[in-house]
Design an enzyme around this catalytic site. Structure first.
Site, mmCIF file in Angstrom:
data_model
loop_
_atom_site.group_PDB
_atom_site.id
_atom_site.type_symbol
_atom_site.label_atom_id
_atom_site.label_comp_id
_atom_site.label_asym_id
_atom_site.label_seq_id
_atom_site.Cartn_x
_atom_site.Cartn_y
_atom_site.Cartn_z
ATOM 1 N N ASP A 14 0.861 -1.172 0.000
ATOM 2 C CA ASP A 14 0.000 0.000 0.000
ATOM 3 C C ASP A 14 0.902 1.228 0.000
ATOM 4 O O ASP A 14 2.090 1.128 0.299
ATOM 5 C CB ASP A 14 -0.883 -0.002 1.248
ATOM 6 C CG ASP A 14 -1.787 1.225 1.324
ATOM 7 O OD1 ASP A 14 -2.340 1.610 0.284
ATOM 8 O OD2 ASP A 14 -1.936 1.804 2.411
ATOM 9 N N SER A 15 0.338 2.402 -0.302
ATOM 10 C CA SER A 15 1.113 3.632 -0.210
ATOM 11 C C SER A 15 1.501 3.934 1.234
ATOM 12 O O SER A 15 2.449 4.651 1.481
ATOM 13 C CB SER A 15 0.315 4.799 -0.782
ATOM 14 O OG SER A 15 -0.905 4.923 -0.100
ATOM 15 N N GLY A 47 -2.721 9.348 -3.746
ATOM 16 C CA GLY A 47 -4.049 9.732 -4.221
ATOM 17 C C GLY A 47 -4.159 10.867 -5.217
ATOM 18 O O GLY A 47 -5.168 10.979 -5.895
ATOM 19 N N CYS A 77 -4.187 -1.105 -2.148
ATOM 20 C CA CYS A 77 -4.307 0.350 -2.294
ATOM 21 C C CYS A 77 -5.160 0.577 -3.533
ATOM 22 O O CYS A 77 -4.858 0.047 -4.603
ATOM 23 C CB CYS A 77 -2.922 0.957 -2.495
ATOM 24 S SG CYS A 77 -2.910 2.688 -3.008
ATOM 25 N N THR A 79 -5.643 3.353 -5.260
ATOM 26 C CA THR A 79 -5.020 4.175 -6.294
ATOM 27 C C THR A 79 -4.026 3.348 -7.095
ATOM 28 O O THR A 79 -4.014 3.398 -8.334
ATOM 29 C CB THR A 79 -4.349 5.417 -5.665
ATOM 30 O OG1 THR A 79 -5.297 6.075 -4.809
ATOM 31 C CG2 THR A 79 -3.881 6.376 -6.717
ATOM 32 N N GLU A 158 -5.770 9.989 8.638
ATOM 33 C CA GLU A 158 -4.377 9.880 9.098
ATOM 34 C C GLU A 158 -4.169 10.669 10.383
ATOM 35 O O GLU A 158 -3.370 10.286 11.233
ATOM 36 C CB GLU A 158 -3.416 10.406 8.012
ATOM 37 C CG GLU A 158 -3.425 9.600 6.735
ATOM 38 C CD GLU A 158 -2.179 8.722 6.567
ATOM 39 O OE1 GLU A 158 -1.183 8.963 7.245
ATOM 40 O OE2 GLU A 158 -2.237 7.793 5.738
ATOM 41 N N CYS A 190 -11.235 3.483 -1.218
ATOM 42 C CA CYS A 190 -9.924 3.852 -0.664
ATOM 43 C C CYS A 190 -9.802 3.116 0.663
ATOM 44 O O CYS A 190 -10.752 3.121 1.453
ATOM 45 C CB CYS A 190 -9.826 5.368 -0.459
ATOM 46 S SG CYS A 190 -8.325 5.882 0.400
ATOM 47 N N THR A 191 -8.654 2.504 0.888
ATOM 48 C CA THR A 191 -8.516 1.686 2.103
ATOM 49 C C THR A 191 -8.549 2.508 3.392
ATOM 50 O O THR A 191 -8.655 1.945 4.474
ATOM 51 C CB THR A 191 -7.201 0.860 2.061
ATOM 52 O OG1 THR A 191 -6.126 1.723 1.708
ATOM 53 C CG2 THR A 191 -7.312 -0.271 1.070
ATOM 54 N N HIS A 192 -8.470 3.837 3.271
ATOM 55 C CA HIS A 192 -8.603 4.676 4.475
ATOM 56 C C HIS A 192 -10.059 4.871 4.884
ATOM 57 O O HIS A 192 -10.342 5.160 6.045
ATOM 58 C CB HIS A 192 -8.021 6.078 4.219
ATOM 59 C CG HIS A 192 -6.538 6.159 4.358
ATOM 60 N ND1 HIS A 192 -5.685 5.683 3.406
ATOM 61 C CD2 HIS A 192 -5.742 6.672 5.342
ATOM 62 C CE1 HIS A 192 -4.427 5.910 3.791
ATOM 63 N NE2 HIS A 192 -4.441 6.503 4.945
#
Lengths: 272, 272
Positions: A14-15, A47, A77, A79, A158, A190-192
């Site tokens: 992932d990023s 992103g 991820c 993106t 974050e 988006c994984t967030h």
């Protein structure tokens, strides 16, 4: 006779920390498999970056994992999955699984009829790529699909502003088009974003089904195990190695917001 | 006889677009000098990255400009100035100017007495580095200095949420310690923050003087011209070259929020 087992680990990248939501699902679904997680924390976030840059980063990240002898790759991820996987598949022979296809598949399972309205939220680059609507069109060309970029959601997550008034205002304003024209299903692209599920659910109401692609990935990986990746015969304790491209302190701090139980004990920093 | 003039350009760099606020000041202050601007847009933001990573990126970015034959370097990024300049100065002979020292100098000019309270806001990494309080202590060791990391300000500015209710709430909550214990002077320790000046000024009130280090940099560069950098003899139209490490589209879009008049016409993408 052909070998039936493969004890090598699965690589997942992932990023940054978002992919840990996917890792968590995979650890539970495949308790005998070992994993290597790489978070590209030096270059996070992906992103708003271009296809060219994301392709380059995705290949560098995957190459690190391939050198560590993984039997399969999971792009955890959205993106990287949306913009980087074509180039990555052309670049390597290792089987690659992204999060777009599983997320779309899961969304399709909840569709009542062809008139269903599917919403997609994601980073600026994921939405601009059209990866979600294009994949959904492969399942059902006549679906009504609407996409929205929500670039502020990642920094809010974050920084841990999860149930704050400001977060509520920003989420509400971003999702306004889906309040005006309600969606039956919303893909959290988006994984967030799953961390913001409570706020999103409150704003869109109970009628909208929220799809978290992290949950769908383990099902798709299970299918890959039947086709192209051999399972391990390992009966030892499951092993996970963590790597990041920037120093590990903040990774460990933010990781806590994504994983309740998983203990990110030892993280090694690497240069790509 | 020693040469009196140097027609080479000045190199100026930032993690992205923020440094354009500094460039704008420099263009006005030195209308005969040419400039090369490099925004590391592929790896933006620097604000939460480690010293090791920022040192590495700062040196790579500077090396690109040095290869383009600049006579001096301006680090128009607070995070790079705070964490990367020691390593950069050890790495190259080109004169380097950061934004920390000029910002502190300007703050000192507004100080009434030793009991003044100076506030500093910046990215997570800038604040953690202690660069601002350490530099201020060189001027006056007994000053009361308080620092606050405001990591959400950069994404809010990048996304253009400048005078929004959510922005106001986030700024208010971040600056709460400075509302409780007022500061006489507030250093805006990130090149993105001047764009939020109206909101910050409204929240902290008229008694707090806001210091924008972009404005201070041109004065410091003027001093460097007297000491270590020779001015140009150029009487032609001022030339500015723009380079970015990711594709240019979004740079040009966001640049508009930082520069009213400056026309970022042609931007070239480079790999570092």
């Amino acid at each position: 006779m052909k070998t039936q087992y493969d004890s090598r680990p699965i690589g997942i990248f992932d990023s940054g920390v978002g992919g840990l939501t996917v890792l968590k699902e995979l650890l539970a679904a495949f308790p005998n498999e070992n994993f290597i997680y790489l978070g590209d924390t030096a270059r996070v976030p992906y992103g708003a970056k271009s296809t060219r840059t994301i392709e380059r980063y995705t290949i560098q990240v995957a190459d690190f994992l391939i050198r560590r002898n993984v039997k399969g790759l999971v792009a955890a991820c959205n993106t990287a999955s949306a913009l980087g996987l074509g180039a990555l598949r052309a670049h390597c022979d290792t089987p690659v699984l992204g999060v777009i296809q599983p997320g779309c598949q899961q969304a399709m399972e909840h569709i009542k009829d062809k008139n269903s309205h599917i919403g997609i939220i994601g980073t600026r680059s994921t939405i601009a790529s059209g990866a979600y609507p294009n994949t959904l069109a492969l399942f059902e060309p006549q679906l009504k699909v609407s996409s929205l970029a929500c670039p502020l959601f990642v920094p809010l997550v974050e920084e841990g502003w999860l149930e704050h008034t400001a977060t509520r205002i920003i989420v509400e304003e971003n999702l306004a088009p889906f309040i005006k024209n309600p969606v039956d299903i919303l893909i959290l692209g988006c994984t967030h974003y799953p961390v913001l599920k409570p706020v999103i659910a409150q704003i869109l109401g109970k009628k909208t089904i929220l799809i978290d692609s992290a949950e769908a990935v383990s099902e798709s990986l299970g299918k890959l195990f039947k086709k192209v990746i051999l399972p391990t015969q390992n009966n030892n304790t499951q092993m996970v190695e963590f790597y990041v491209t920037d120093v590990a302190d903040r990774f460990q701090e933010v990781a806590g917001r994504f994983l309740d139980s998983l203990n990110v004990a030892s993280v090694e920093m690497v240069d790509l």
